[in-house]
Design a protein around this motif. Sequence first.
Motif, PDB file in Angstrom:
ATOM      1  N   UNK A 146       0.802  -1.221   0.000  1.00 63.65           N
ATOM      2  CA  UNK A 146       0.000   0.000   0.000  1.00 63.65           C
ATOM      3  C   UNK A 146       0.836   1.273   0.000  1.00 63.65           C
ATOM      4  N   UNK A 147       2.154   1.148   0.160  1.00 68.48           N
ATOM      5  CA  UNK A 147       2.997   2.337   0.205  1.00 68.48           C
ATOM      6  C   UNK A 147       3.031   2.990   1.569  1.00 68.48           C
ATOM      7  N   UNK A 148       2.928   2.190   2.628  1.00 71.76           N
ATOM      8  CA  UNK A 148       3.012   2.736   3.981  1.00 71.76           C
ATOM      9  C   UNK A 148       4.393   3.350   4.207  1.00 71.76           C
ATOM     10  N   UNK A 149       5.424   2.672   3.725  1.00 69.16           N
ATOM     11  CA  UNK A 149       6.792   3.163   3.872  1.00 69.16           C
ATOM     12  C   UNK A 149       7.256   3.777   2.554  1.00 69.16           C
ATOM     13  N   UNK A 150       7.932   4.925   2.608  1.00 69.17           N
ATOM     14  CA  UNK A 150       8.332   5.636   1.389  1.00 69.17           C
ATOM     15  C   UNK A 150       9.661   5.125   0.825  1.00 69.17           C
ATOM     16  N   UNK A 151       9.866   5.345  -0.471  1.00 68.82           N
ATOM     17  CA  UNK A 151      11.142   5.020  -1.114  1.00 68.82           C
ATOM     18  C   UNK A 151      11.273   5.848  -2.394  1.00 68.82           C
ATOM     19  N   UNK A 152      12.279   6.732  -2.422  1.00 68.31           N
ATOM     20  CA  UNK A 152      12.504   7.669  -3.524  1.00 68.31           C
ATOM     21  C   UNK A 152      13.800   7.313  -4.252  1.00 68.31           C
ATOM     22  N   UNK A 153      13.871   7.715  -5.526  1.00 71.79           N
ATOM     23  CA  UNK A 153      15.092   7.434  -6.273  1.00 71.79           C
ATOM     24  C   UNK A 153      15.273   8.441  -7.413  1.00 71.79           C
ATOM     25  N   UNK A 154      16.519   8.564  -7.863  1.00 69.13           N
ATOM     26  CA  UNK A 154      16.841   9.464  -8.969  1.00 69.13           C
ATOM     27  C   UNK A 154      17.983   8.863  -9.772  1.00 69.13           C
ATOM     28  N   UNK A 194       0.593   8.996  -9.399  1.00 65.17           N
ATOM     29  CA  UNK A 194       1.349   7.960  -8.697  1.00 65.17           C
ATOM     30  C   UNK A 194       2.780   7.836  -9.222  1.00 65.17           C
ATOM     31  N   UNK A 195       3.722   7.752  -8.290  1.00 67.71           N
ATOM     32  CA  UNK A 195       5.130   7.586  -8.641  1.00 67.71           C
ATOM     33  C   UNK A 195       5.901   8.872  -8.814  1.00 67.71           C
ATOM     34  N   UNK A 196       5.215  10.037  -8.753  1.00 64.24           N
ATOM     35  CA  UNK A 196       5.883  11.312  -8.983  1.00 64.24           C
ATOM     36  C   UNK A 196       6.096  12.056  -7.663  1.00 64.24           C
ATOM     37  N   UNK A 197       6.894  13.124  -7.731  1.00 62.17           N
ATOM     38  CA  UNK A 197       7.106  14.027  -6.599  1.00 62.17           C
ATOM     39  C   UNK A 197       7.022  15.458  -7.107  1.00 62.17           C
ATOM     40  N   UNK A 207       3.624   1.814  -4.734  1.00 68.33           N
ATOM     41  CA  UNK A 207       3.207   0.727  -3.843  1.00 68.33           C
ATOM     42  C   UNK A 207       3.002  -0.576  -4.606  1.00 68.33           C
ATOM     43  N   UNK A 208       3.383  -1.680  -3.978  1.00 69.70           N
ATOM     44  CA  UNK A 208       3.211  -2.987  -4.605  1.00 69.70           C
ATOM     45  C   UNK A 208       4.096  -3.208  -5.804  1.00 69.70           C
ATOM     46  N   UNK A 477      -1.975   6.077 -15.200  1.00 69.34           N
ATOM     47  CA  UNK A 477      -1.327   5.261 -14.173  1.00 69.34           C
ATOM     48  C   UNK A 477      -2.267   4.238 -13.546  1.00 69.34           C
ATOM     49  N   UNK A 478      -3.547   4.280 -13.882  1.00 71.54           N
ATOM     50  CA  UNK A 478      -4.501   3.322 -13.340  1.00 71.54           C
ATOM     51  C   UNK A 478      -4.532   2.078 -14.208  1.00 71.54           C
ATOM     52  N   UNK A 479      -4.456   0.914 -13.593  1.00 72.30           N
ATOM     53  CA  UNK A 479      -4.370  -0.354 -14.321  1.00 72.30           C
ATOM     54  C   UNK A 479      -5.770  -0.816 -14.739  1.00 72.30           C
ATOM     55  N   UNK A 480      -6.018  -0.831 -16.043  1.00 73.29           N
ATOM     56  CA  UNK A 480      -7.314  -1.244 -16.589  1.00 73.29           C
ATOM     57  C   UNK A 480      -7.707  -2.642 -16.119  1.00 73.29           C
TER      58      UNK A 480
END
Length: 668
Positions: A146-154, A194-197, A207-208, A477-480
């Motif tokens: 669910x994305x309870x914990x964050x994780x960023x990258x570049x 989703x996935x952006x900052x 998440x997931x 970003x929504x999965x059909x």
Amino acid sequence: MCGIAGVFTSRQSTQIDSQILVNMAAIQHHRGPDNYGYCNPTGLGVGMSHSRLSIIDLNEERGRQPFWLEGTIIYAHNGEFYDFQRIRAELTAQGCSFSSKSDSEIVPLLYKKYGIDKTLEQLRGEFAFSLYDEQEDALYLVRDRFGVKPLYWSNTGDEIVFGSEVKVVLAHPKVKAEIDTQGLFHQLIQVMVPGTTAFTGISQVEPGHLLKITRSNGQFKIETRKYWDMDFPELDMRVQHSDDFYISGVRKHLLEAVQLRLNADVPVGCYLSGGIDSCSILGLASAASQEPIKAFTIAFDNADYDETPIATEMAESVGAEQEILELNAELLYDNFERTIWHTERTIYNTLAVAKLMMSQQVRHVNYKVVLTGEGSDELFAGYPAFRKDMFLHGMDGMDAEQAKSWQQALEANNKLFQGAMLPKDEYSSSDINDKVGFTPSCLQPWLGCAGVAKQLIHQTRRDEVAQYEPGQAIAEKLDHNYLAGRHPLDKAQYVWIKTMLEGQILTWGGDRVDMANSMEARPAFLDHKLAEFATLIPPEMRIKGAREKHVLREAVKGVIPETLYNREKFAFMAPPAHTDEKKWLKLKSLLEKFASPVSLEAAQLIDPGFLEILIQRQESDVTSDAEKVQNDALLNHVLGIMILHHLFVAQDVSQLARDKANHLGWRV
């Protein structure tokens, strides 16, 4: 709960600077003040660091991360794995040996034995981790379901830089902070893609999902893969069971989720509002615990928004020790800047500030862990927007007049939240309609702000979003595959989970303001076993007539007061600034400090002229209450954007990280 960081270079021969790794750990010292460690073996072109909050296995040396299984794996973890004792026992019986009692250590051993896919199937909890496999020469970045914990990258071109917070990524000297124009726009309208900052070139692991990053001839290959999603059954695949099947199933799975989350080597408390969610958690936790549970409650100085009386009734009914934190306008806005430093995104309501101050109070009385009620509304359709969508799109046989009557009653009972939790005007996105079948009511208040938001953007950037459609970006970003053939209520819940849950509730309402004070929150409702069962519950058991969360109410009827059992959902939020003269003056003073005409022209993010018009509208007697709720959110977002610029762009975050390491004495 901890903080992780790392660098993966495009060539194995490149040695990672040890002090940079330590600086990245230092700037997130608030996430893990108990210990730190780093690992960057020669000849691998990879390094990781870790700041630790000790909750399971308090031994400082034994639980130190990153774990390095020499010649095979380097691994760092943030979060909690539940049911880890069973997995440890099974692995031990198969000949595996452990160096600690930490729950974190199960992952590298599971991975060595089963690979990444089967490892993820066995993990239960809230987590984000990095794992480097030397034999594959691959880096995995993995985030919980669910994305309870964050994780960023570049990706700098030469390095993949990652960490638990944006500031950790910016602590690397090659990652420069710049506010992205589309990110700016989405900050103003609250809902993120989703996935952006907000920052150019800095992304989130969704998440997931996992990222698998490999390298060849100085180039990265980045593969993104989904390993889990909220999978409601298609309408023609639903199997109908008795009401008791669903009620007893929710009770069983929720109790198990609570019991697992009471496991810690430190005391565990509960957050407690006047809602059914946190009251259910406290009731079950109290029943499962041998000792009284400490309950932490926020009290607002506005009776329309304060839930303390019901929370106190609940605490007294189970013999909990209640700690009440009373908050007023001055306290909330005095801590606004500090909150933005931790959320790293804008906030529409000072509830985020209130939550940050509550986590501070939790640590003040020497608690590190609390159970929370987040996720219940997502699983059991608690928000008023879900009822609106159910009435408009999911009630077979309801005529237009009945639907109108339902809508009028819903809006009358949720008048305080119109413009935030409910749209003040209907809004339709053709792109979301094409993907979902309708525009979920939860998105309408924010997408409906798009026209005003574009006028708020500085003229030097406005052309960049002139033709930009936020609904299209979100729809893509929504999965059909998880929307097609589903009931309208399923679709509405799915869209909320993909957008507002991760981007708002679990970010500025969860991890970021909790970990700001080194405090771990455990949302029992977001246990994926409970969530998977919840997908099976028929829509009419989630919303029965006008009653939201019907199945949950019946499941916990014996542990909550009758007042609460019969009470309609009340959204938990702080009083908006326009409801309180002191609060409004505080907001204006902060805008004068961070969003003065000189500051606005220097940053070139917000249009000074239109900001002044928005302030005038907010002070006008002819502006409706619903419009004031929406304007209040926009003004908070403007303030947040300017504070983001002040904290992350106008300052050198890598220098701040070096200074923090020096202050802590963390020198290599």
